[in-house]
Design an enzyme around this catalytic site. Structure first.
Site, short mmCIF file in Angstrom:
data_model
loop_
_atom_site.label_atom_id
_atom_site.label_comp_id
_atom_site.label_asym_id
_atom_site.label_seq_id
_atom_site.Cartn_x
_atom_site.Cartn_y
_atom_site.Cartn_z
N ASP A 102 0.82 -1.34 -0.05
CA ASP A 102 -0.10 0.19 0.02
C ASP A 102 0.63 1.21 0.16
O ASP A 102 0.40 2.37 0.48
CB ASP A 102 -0.93 0.00 1.40
CG ASP A 102 -0.20 -0.05 2.73
OD1 ASP A 102 1.15 0.07 2.60
OD2 ASP A 102 -0.68 -0.09 3.53
N GLU A 124 -0.32 -9.08 -0.93
CA GLU A 124 -0.80 -8.49 0.38
C GLU A 124 -2.17 -7.72 -0.29
O GLU A 124 -1.96 -6.27 -0.02
CB GLU A 124 0.09 -7.66 1.08
CG GLU A 124 -0.38 -7.48 2.79
CD GLU A 124 0.40 -6.44 3.22
OE1 GLU A 124 0.30 -5.22 3.14
OE2 GLU A 124 1.36 -7.04 4.04
N GLU A 138 -2.06 5.08 2.50
CA GLU A 138 -2.28 3.84 2.22
C GLU A 138 -3.48 3.01 1.61
O GLU A 138 -3.64 2.17 0.80
CB GLU A 138 -1.62 3.07 3.14
CG GLU A 138 -0.08 3.24 3.54
CD GLU A 138 0.11 4.62 4.49
OE1 GLU A 138 -0.89 5.41 4.85
OE2 GLU A 138 1.33 4.97 4.57
N HIS A 221 5.29 5.57 12.82
CA HIS A 221 5.74 6.39 11.55
C HIS A 221 4.46 7.05 11.09
O HIS A 221 4.67 7.66 9.97
CB HIS A 221 6.50 5.50 10.97
CG HIS A 221 6.16 4.24 10.13
ND1 HIS A 221 5.34 4.76 9.20
CD2 HIS A 221 6.10 3.18 10.45
CE1 HIS A 221 4.66 3.36 8.75
NE2 HIS A 221 5.25 2.48 9.64
N ARG A 223 1.50 8.70 8.89
CA ARG A 223 1.40 9.91 8.48
C ARG A 223 0.30 10.66 9.07
O ARG A 223 0.19 11.79 9.80
CB ARG A 223 1.01 10.22 6.99
CG ARG A 223 2.57 10.34 6.44
CD ARG A 223 2.30 10.33 4.72
NE ARG A 223 2.95 11.05 3.95
CZ ARG A 223 4.35 10.49 3.71
NH1 ARG A 223 4.51 9.35 4.25
NH2 ARG A 223 5.36 11.03 2.89
N HIS A 254 12.13 5.73 13.43
CA HIS A 254 12.04 6.08 12.19
C HIS A 254 12.76 7.26 11.56
O HIS A 254 12.79 8.40 12.26
CB HIS A 254 10.57 5.99 11.72
CG HIS A 254 10.38 5.82 10.33
ND1 HIS A 254 10.49 6.79 9.16
CD2 HIS A 254 9.46 4.78 9.64
CE1 HIS A 254 10.03 6.11 8.10
NE2 HIS A 254 9.64 4.86 8.27
C1 UD1 Z 1 6.53 4.84 4.08
C2 UD1 Z 1 5.22 4.62 3.40
C3 UD1 Z 1 4.37 3.98 4.41
C4 UD1 Z 1 5.09 2.97 5.07
C5 UD1 Z 1 6.45 3.37 5.54
C6 UD1 Z 1 7.32 2.22 6.10
C7 UD1 Z 1 4.07 6.01 1.78
C8 UD1 Z 1 3.24 7.15 1.59
N1 UD1 Z 1 4.66 5.81 2.97
O1 UD1 Z 1 6.39 6.16 4.60
O2 UD1 Z 1 3.18 3.31 3.79
O3 UD1 Z 1 4.31 2.34 5.98
O4 UD1 Z 1 7.16 4.05 4.41
O5 UD1 Z 1 8.34 2.75 7.15
O6 UD1 Z 1 4.24 5.33 0.58
N2 UD1 Z 1 13.93 8.50 5.42
C9 UD1 Z 1 15.23 8.33 5.51
N3 UD1 Z 1 15.92 7.27 5.09
C10 UD1 Z 1 14.93 6.18 4.79
C11 UD1 Z 1 13.60 6.19 4.98
C12 UD1 Z 1 13.05 7.56 5.02
O7 UD1 Z 1 15.97 9.54 5.64
O8 UD1 Z 1 15.54 4.87 4.49
C13 UD1 Z 1 13.31 9.82 5.66
C14 UD1 Z 1 13.53 10.67 4.42
O9 UD1 Z 1 13.46 12.32 4.98
C15 UD1 Z 1 12.21 10.88 3.57
C16 UD1 Z 1 11.29 10.45 4.80
O10 UD1 Z 1 11.80 9.76 5.89
O11 UD1 Z 1 11.87 11.98 2.78
C17 UD1 Z 1 9.83 10.12 4.57
O12 UD1 Z 1 9.99 8.78 3.69
P1 UD1 Z 1 8.72 8.36 2.89
O13 UD1 Z 1 8.54 7.05 2.28
O14 UD1 Z 1 8.06 9.18 1.99
O15 UD1 Z 1 7.51 7.99 4.15
P2 UD1 Z 1 7.41 6.78 5.35
O16 UD1 Z 1 6.84 7.81 6.51
O17 UD1 Z 1 9.05 6.24 5.43
N1 UDP Z 2 11.44 -3.21 11.28
C1 UDP Z 2 12.93 -3.30 11.23
N2 UDP Z 2 13.60 -2.37 11.96
C2 UDP Z 2 13.24 -1.48 12.93
C3 UDP Z 2 11.54 -1.33 12.93
C4 UDP Z 2 10.97 -2.29 12.12
O1 UDP Z 2 13.58 -4.23 10.46
O2 UDP Z 2 13.92 -0.79 13.44
C5 UDP Z 2 10.65 -4.07 10.53
C6 UDP Z 2 9.37 -4.74 11.36
O3 UDP Z 2 9.93 -6.11 11.83
C7 UDP Z 2 8.47 -5.07 10.30
C8 UDP Z 2 8.89 -3.85 9.15
O4 UDP Z 2 10.15 -3.24 9.43
O5 UDP Z 2 8.85 -6.19 9.33
C9 UDP Z 2 7.78 -2.86 9.68
O6 UDP Z 2 8.20 -1.58 8.93
P1 UDP Z 2 7.44 -0.31 9.17
O7 UDP Z 2 6.83 -0.27 10.67
O8 UDP Z 2 8.41 0.91 8.88
O9 UDP Z 2 6.19 -0.21 8.08
P2 UDP Z 2 4.78 -0.69 7.86
O10 UDP Z 2 4.84 -2.45 8.15
O11 UDP Z 2 3.86 -0.08 8.96
O12 UDP Z 2 4.20 -0.35 6.62
#
Ligand code: UD1
Ligand code: UDP
Length: 389
Positions: A102, A124, A138, A221, A223, A254
């Site tokens: 999603d 999924e 999502e 994390h 939104r 996160h």
């Molecule tokens: C995204 C997904 C969410 C998922 C989550 C898992 C969307 C809209 N959101 O949210 O569905 O549950 O990932 O974690 O698709 N950043 C880093 N390094 C990284 C990752 C993120 O620096 O490796 C920071 C960056 O500043 C980036 C920000 O996090 O711009 C947001 O990342 P983004 O993927 O847009 O949103 P998430 O909150 O991570």
């Molecule tokens: N996870 C990880 N390291 C962390 C936190 C979570 O490997 O520090 C793993 C967790 O076991 C799960 C996945 O990341 O499999 C969940 O990711 P996240 O919570 O970012 O996204 P969501 O599942 O909510 O989309």
């Protein structure tokens, strides 16, 4: 008869997608080389958190769009992924694109494939809250992907029923959730190897943790929780830490700046709150195993914890994963400070609620999802072909 190998392209971009797609990629490469040519494209919506998982599964992407920018918004991710995928699809000409879940990568990838008339397989599929703002964005990402996909791999009968209600009836298969494939692989690896165990224990001791204490593991994390929701969550964690000084609270934070800011502002400097970097999957699974209870808004963690018999308090108002709530392992507590504190207090007392929440079965399958998906896609009735004009 078409005897050429079918070309599968797995596209994903974030940590959870990688954790749930890579076991399928590796299973395909190891067991279906006579049926499929497999390539991987990452959008790089995440960078460090994605790379951690790629290196664990020893997968080097064939294509990497590398789109992440700090503080990116939904427009940035959607447009960069969509444009970046156009030449990738034209180059590889996959017979089928596999997307997961999603995220914005999921929706952009489905759309990119659809624009070149390439069939999409949605892993999924079918999870719904029926509230387009929770989880946001999502719920819409997953629903629209369901509208585009030709193959729908639903984790449970509940998600299949959601699809049937939307008149999506063709190629809907219940296969469990591939997060369990990854989790069981990881648990086996940790438990079977004394050295890994010792190394992980040391690693966390060096970060100041003491696993003889009751441990609360926290992730967050979403939104829709940014702003007041996150402030409430952090205030609740602070109150729990202050009133249970013998308990340690561990929070791998996160990397999203909208998460980092309130968490660091409200929770740094409290002795028994350990704010640590996002952990690689192996140490994170170890942390889940060592924890007494888990506070989270994560989808994946909600699915994993029942397999580890850990109670989960979900800091969201809705969930598209009702199975574990119905099964009793997971409880929705929202972002209400008083409610979070109340349930944590109750669980820490190790009474009836704790017993009830640690005694149910995992509803998300037995770790066989990769095989079921690949069997389905290799079944002769599934005609995969590149349709670009
Ligand atoms: C995204 C997904 C969410 C998922 C989550 C898992 C969307 C809209 N959101 O949210 O569905 O549950 O990932 O974690 O698709 N950043 C880093 N390094 C990284 C990752 C993120 O620096 O490796 C920071 C960056 O500043 C980036 C920000 O996090 O711009 C947001 O990342 P983004 O993927 O847009 O949103 P998430 O909150 O991570
Ligand atoms: N996870 C990880 N390291 C962390 C936190 C979570 O490997 O520090 C793993 C967790 O076991 C799960 C996945 O990341 O499999 C969940 O990711 P996240 O919570 O970012 O996204 P969501 O599942 O909510 O989309």
């Amino acid at each position: 008869m078409d005897t050429r190998l079918k070309k599968l392209l797995f596209i994903f971009g974030t940590r959870p997608e990688a954790i749930k797609m890579l076991p399928i990629v590796n299973y395909a490469r190891e067991n279906y080389a006579d049926k499929f040519v497999v390539k991987v494209c990452v959008t790089g919506q995440h960078r460090q958190m994605l790379d951690q998982v790629l290196s664990l599964f020893e997968v080097v992407p064939d294509y990497d769009l590398d789109i992440m920018a700090h503080g990116q918004d939904l427009y940035d991710v959607t447009s960069k992924a969509l444009l970046g995928l156009r030449p990738v699809l034209a180059d590889f000409k996959p017979d089928c694109v596999l997307v997961h879940g999603d995220t914005t990568t999921t929706l952009a990838s489905s759309l990119a494939a659809y624009y070149q008339r390439i069939p999409v397989a949605h892993v999924e599929a079918g999870l719904r809250t029926h509230d387009i703002y929770s989880p946001w964005p999502e719920e819409i990402n997953r629903t629209l992907t369901g509208g585009i996909a030709e193959y729908h791999f639903a984790p449970t009968e509940v998600s299949k029923a959601n699809l049937l209600r939307e008149n999506i009836t063709k190629n809907v298969e219940v296969v469990g959730n591939s997060v369990i494939d990854s989790l069981l692989w990881m648990v086996k690896r940790i438990n079977a190897d004394e050295e890994i165990n010792t190394m992980l224990t040391k690693r966390f001791e060096n970060l100041g943790l003491d696993f003889s204490k009751q441990t609360i593991l926290i992730t967050g994390h979403r939104r829709e929780n940014f702003g007041d929701g996150f402030v409430n969550i952090c205030q609740a964690i602070k109150e729990i830490a202050m009133s249970h000084t013998g308990v340690q609270l561990v929070y791998p934070v996160h990397l999203n700046p909208n998460v980092q800011k309130p968490v660091n502002e409200i929770l740094s400097g409290i002795d028994n709150v350990h704010l640590i970097e996002p952990q690689d999957y192996q140490p994170f699974v170890f942390l889940m195993q060592k924890s007494f209870l888990i506070l989270t808004d994560s989808g994946g963690v909600q699915e994993e914890a029942p397999s580890l018999k850990k109670p989960v308090l979900v800091m969201r108002d809705t969930t598209e994963r009702p199975e574990a709530v119905d099964g009793g392992t997971v409880k929705l507590v929202g972002t209400n400070k008083a409610l979070i504190v109340k349930y944590v207090n109750e669980l820490l007392s190790k009474g009836a609620l704790y017993q009830q929440m640690t005694s149910s079965q995992n509803p998300y399958g037995d770790g066989n999802t990769s095989k079921l998906i690949l069997d389905y896609l290799s079944f002769p009735k599934v005609v995969l072909f590149y349709r670009a004009t």
